[in-house]
Each structure stands twice: as structure tokens, then as C-alpha cells.
Design an enzyme around this catalytic site. Structure first.
Site, PDB file in Angstrom:
ATOM      1  N   GLY A 208       0.860  -1.234  -0.134  1.00 40.87           N
ATOM      2  CA  GLY A 208       0.015   0.073  -0.068  1.00 40.87           C
ATOM      3  C   GLY A 208       0.874   1.325  -0.102  1.00 40.87           C
ATOM      4  N   GLU A 233      -5.387  -4.234   4.150  1.00 39.92           N
ATOM      5  CA  GLU A 233      -6.298  -3.598   3.418  1.00 39.92           C
ATOM      6  C   GLU A 233      -5.787  -3.390   1.857  1.00 39.92           C
ATOM      7  OE1 GLU A 233      -3.673  -0.461   3.967  1.00 39.92           O
ATOM      8  OE2 GLU A 233      -4.657  -1.452   5.559  1.00 39.92           O
ATOM      9  N   ASP A 234      -4.418  -3.347   1.416  1.00 37.26           N
ATOM     10  CA  ASP A 234      -3.822  -3.104   0.543  1.00 37.26           C
ATOM     11  C   ASP A 234      -3.784  -4.542  -0.152  1.00 37.26           C
ATOM     12  OD1 ASP A 234      -2.187  -4.562   2.280  1.00 37.26           O
ATOM     13  OD2 ASP A 234      -0.238  -3.021   2.138  1.00 37.26           O
ATOM     14  N   TYR A 235      -3.403  -5.606   0.273  1.00 36.46           N
ATOM     15  CA  TYR A 235      -3.465  -6.924  -0.268  1.00 36.46           C
ATOM     16  C   TYR A 235      -4.895  -7.292  -0.741  1.00 36.46           C
ATOM     17  CZ  TYR A 235      -2.344 -11.968  -0.963  1.00 36.46           C
ATOM     18  OH  TYR A 235      -2.229 -13.206  -1.472  1.00 36.46           O
TER      19      TYR A 235
END
Length: 384
Positions: A208, A233-235
């Protein structure tokens, strides 16, 4: 029995060295690729991009990091800075830059409302209602970019069926020991293995530091609140993009992750947290990951052999790994010095020890927030 174990570790070590070769070849090929900007010339006008900058405290070189986003060579973008309280020491820096660049469309959002357990998502959610762009760039505060950065990111997301674009991370600026460890690991392991995972298995590994996604797709996913109780949350943004039938693209354009004066405690905390995320996302991938540390495997083999052959193999593997890291750092145009690579075996052995931590602890500390982490990086309060 000992002979069988020795042969087993010798085999795993051989696989690990093959992985090094694959990492070098795949990274070399990807770094030679440059995004084609011709697609931008076909547009009558470039779409507005909203850049979200969640802030908390003072990161290394924060003012220079943020300044690089005020100096982007892109005709229509807005900067949205998110803070959770007015006494945050990052606020005066943002105000100073906004005064220095009055022609840049920028605003500050100070809100402390929380929709979930992920503090970064809470901050992003508070900024979300102010987005006016067709595309959203989520960008961490400890990053620097070149003026043409947005052009390359936009050109990549305009390709057919691409839903999310992320850039290659390069660690820069290290002065203290732990920061050198961090930048060694980013430049010679993290970024190259993002390319390897994509090339060999099609797994979208999204980190992210810099994520570009259309506002429409973000809304389709349910907005930031859909990730409110997940640490990775990025993955998960990458996995969700792929589940909707769209591609995730990692482009070989650098976003510099500035790490200058880290403490060893911070390095250990970060990598135990990352290890717990990976272990809880894909346990089988996490076990496979243990094969990617040849120095640690060579140490085990040397201890099992307990002779000159084992010591010689350990020395040879260490030299091969150092040469691999030097080569990749040159590909990344890293600012690491030649003598930093003598720390490679120390860093790799420390990482190998931290690999075991997720099997004895499920507690994470992120910016002084403590949680328990579960499947798919779901967060739970430490104290119920």
C-alpha cells in the site's frame, strides 16, 4: 536418519538457490519494461486524480516526501491530507507546503471518527467523501515520487481490463543499522518477489505505499469501510480487484520508501507484523516462503554436517546471496553502499527467526494500536 535430514536440507537449499536465480531473471526483465505513455496522447484531457495522504506523526523526511507530491507534473490532481487530531505534528508541515504551493489543489481533513479497527482505513474513510477525482491514489506519508509519477500510473490503469495499479517500492536514505536492514530487505526481497509471485502464480501482491484505483471501482467494492477490520487492506484490495475480473498491474516505476533512522525494535515490530499478515492470509504460501532464505538453510545444513564441507557451503551460499542482492540493488538503482551488503547474512538470519513468531503470537502493534490478528488479517480487540 541424520543422512536423510541432511539430504532433505541439501535439496531445499538447492531449490532456494534456484529461487534466487529466478528472482534475478524476472526482476531484470521487469525493470527493463517501461510503461508506454502513448495512450495518454489519445485522451482529449487527463482525468482528475485524487491523492489521499493519511498522516500520523513525523516520518523520516516527511516534508520532502510530501513536497514531491506538490511538484507532480500532472495537470489535474488534488491532494487530500487526513489527520485524526489537530495536535498532530504533521499538520504544521502540511500547512507550510500548502502556503508554498498555492496553485496546487490541496485540502486538510481532520476527523477522529472511527468505523472499524484499522486506523489507516478510518483515516481514509474520513477523507473519502471529499474525493472529486475519477481516480484515487492511496499514498503513504513515507514515500517520495518523481514529477512524472502520476502519468505512468494513469497510463498503466488505462490498459484493457486493468483495475488497480501499484508501483515498485525502493527503500532509500538508510543511515542507521535497522534502516539498512529495512532497505536491504525491500530492494532485494520484497519488491523482486512481488514480480516473481505475479510471473509464476498470478498472485496480485499489492503493497500500500502507492495504489491507483478508479473511484467507481472503489465504490463497487463498498468503499474503504469494506476493509475496516482488516490489517492487510492493500493486499485485499488486490484480491478484490481480481475477484471482480480485473487485473492488478505492478509497474517498474519507483516509489521511494524513505527509511533513515530506524531502531531495531521498529524493524522487528514491522516484520513480525508483516509475517503475521502473510501467515494468516495464505498458510501454504507462508510455508513455501521459508524456502526463499538460502543463508538460513545453509546455516542449518552446516550445523548438521558439522564439518569443513558444511562451513564451505555456508560461505559459498552467503557470497552467492550477497552477489544476488548487489545485482538486484543495481537494477533498482538503490542508494545502498557496497559495504551495506556485508550485513546481508545478519539481516537474513534475523528475518528467518522472525518467520517463526506468527506460530507463537497473534498480537500486532501498529502505530501504538494493539490487536489480535486472525484469518485474512481480520483484526480483533486485544481486550474484549
Amino acid at each position: 536418519m541424520l543422512t536423510v535430514i541432511v539430504y532433505f536440507y541439501a535439496l531445499i537449499l538447492g531449490i532456494s538457490l534456484i529461487h534466487l536465480a529466478v528472482s534475478a531473471v524476472v526482476t531484470a526483465r521487469r525493470m527493463k519494461q517501461k510503461p508506454d505513455l502513448k495512450i495518454l496522447n489519445e485522451l482529449k484531457s487527463l482525468p482528475r486524480i485524487s491523492i489521499l495522504k493519511p498522516l500520523k506523526g513525523i516520518d523520516d523526511n516527511l516534508e520532502l516526501n510530501l513536497r514531491s507530491f506538490f511538484e507532480l507534473d500532472y495537470p489535474d490532481y488534488e491532494l487530500i491530507f487526513g489527520l485524526q487530531n489537530t495536535d498532530d505534528p504533521a499538520l504544521p508541515i502540511v500547512n507550510k507546503l500548502m502556503m508554498a504551493y498555492p496553485g496546487v489543489n490541496a485540502r486538510i481533513v481532520v476527523e477522529n471518527s472511527e468505523i472499524g479497527l484499522n486506523p489507516k482505513i478510518n483515516n481514509l474513510h474520513n477523507m473519502e467523501k471529499y474525493i472529486r477525482g475519477r481516480y484515487v491514489l492511496i499514498s503513504d506519508s513515507n514515500t517520495q515520487v518523481k514529477p512524472e509519477f502520476l502519468n505512468y500510473m494513469l497510463a498503466a490503469i488505462l490498459k484493457p481490463d486493468v483495475g488497480l495499479v501499484t508501483a515498485t517500492i525502493r527503500g532509500i536514505g538508510a543511515k542507521k543499522l535497522a534502516a539498512i536492514f529495512e532497505n536491504l530487505h525491500i530492494n532485494t526481497y520484497v519488491s523482486p518477489n512481488v514480480f516473481v509471485a505475479d510471473a509464476l502464480s498470478g498472485i496480485p501482491v499489492v503493497i500500500g505505499k502507492s495504489i491507483l484505483i478508479s473511484t467507481q471501482l472503489l465504490k463497487r467494492m463498498g468503499g474503504f469501510k469494506a476493509f475496516k477490520n482488516f490489517l492487510a487492506e492493500d493486499y485485499l484490495l488486490g484480491l478484490k480487484t481480481k475477484s471482480l475480473g480485473l487485473k492488478v498491474s505492478t509497474i517498474p516505476i519507483m516509489v521511494d520508501n524513505v527509511n533513515i533512522e530506524w531502531s531495531l525494535k521498529r524493524f522487528i515490530n514491522r516484520h513480525t507484523r508483516w509475517a503475521k499478515i502473510r501467515r494468516n492470509m495464505h498458510i501454504h504460501h507462508y510455508f513455501i516462503e521459508s524456502v526463499s532464505n538460502p543463508i538460513a538453510l545453509a546455516v542449518i545444513l552446516a550445523l548438521l554436517l558439522h564439518n569443513a564441507l558444511g562451513a564451505g557451503l555456508l560461505l559459498l551460499v552467503t557470497l552467492v546471496k550477497m552477489a544476488h542482492d548487489i545485482y538486484l540493488s543495481r537494477l533498482m538503482k538503490s542508494d545502498l553502499k557496497w559495504y551495506h551488503f556485508f550485513l546481508t547474512p545478519v539481516k537474513d538470519l534475523l528475518i528467518s527467526i522472525l518467520w517463526f513468531v506468527p506460530f507463537i503470537s497473534n498480537t500486532v502493534n501498529w502505530r501504538d494500536n494493539y490487536f489480535k490478528i486472525g484469518k485474512r488479517s481480520e483484526l480483533r480487540p486485544l481486550f474484549n
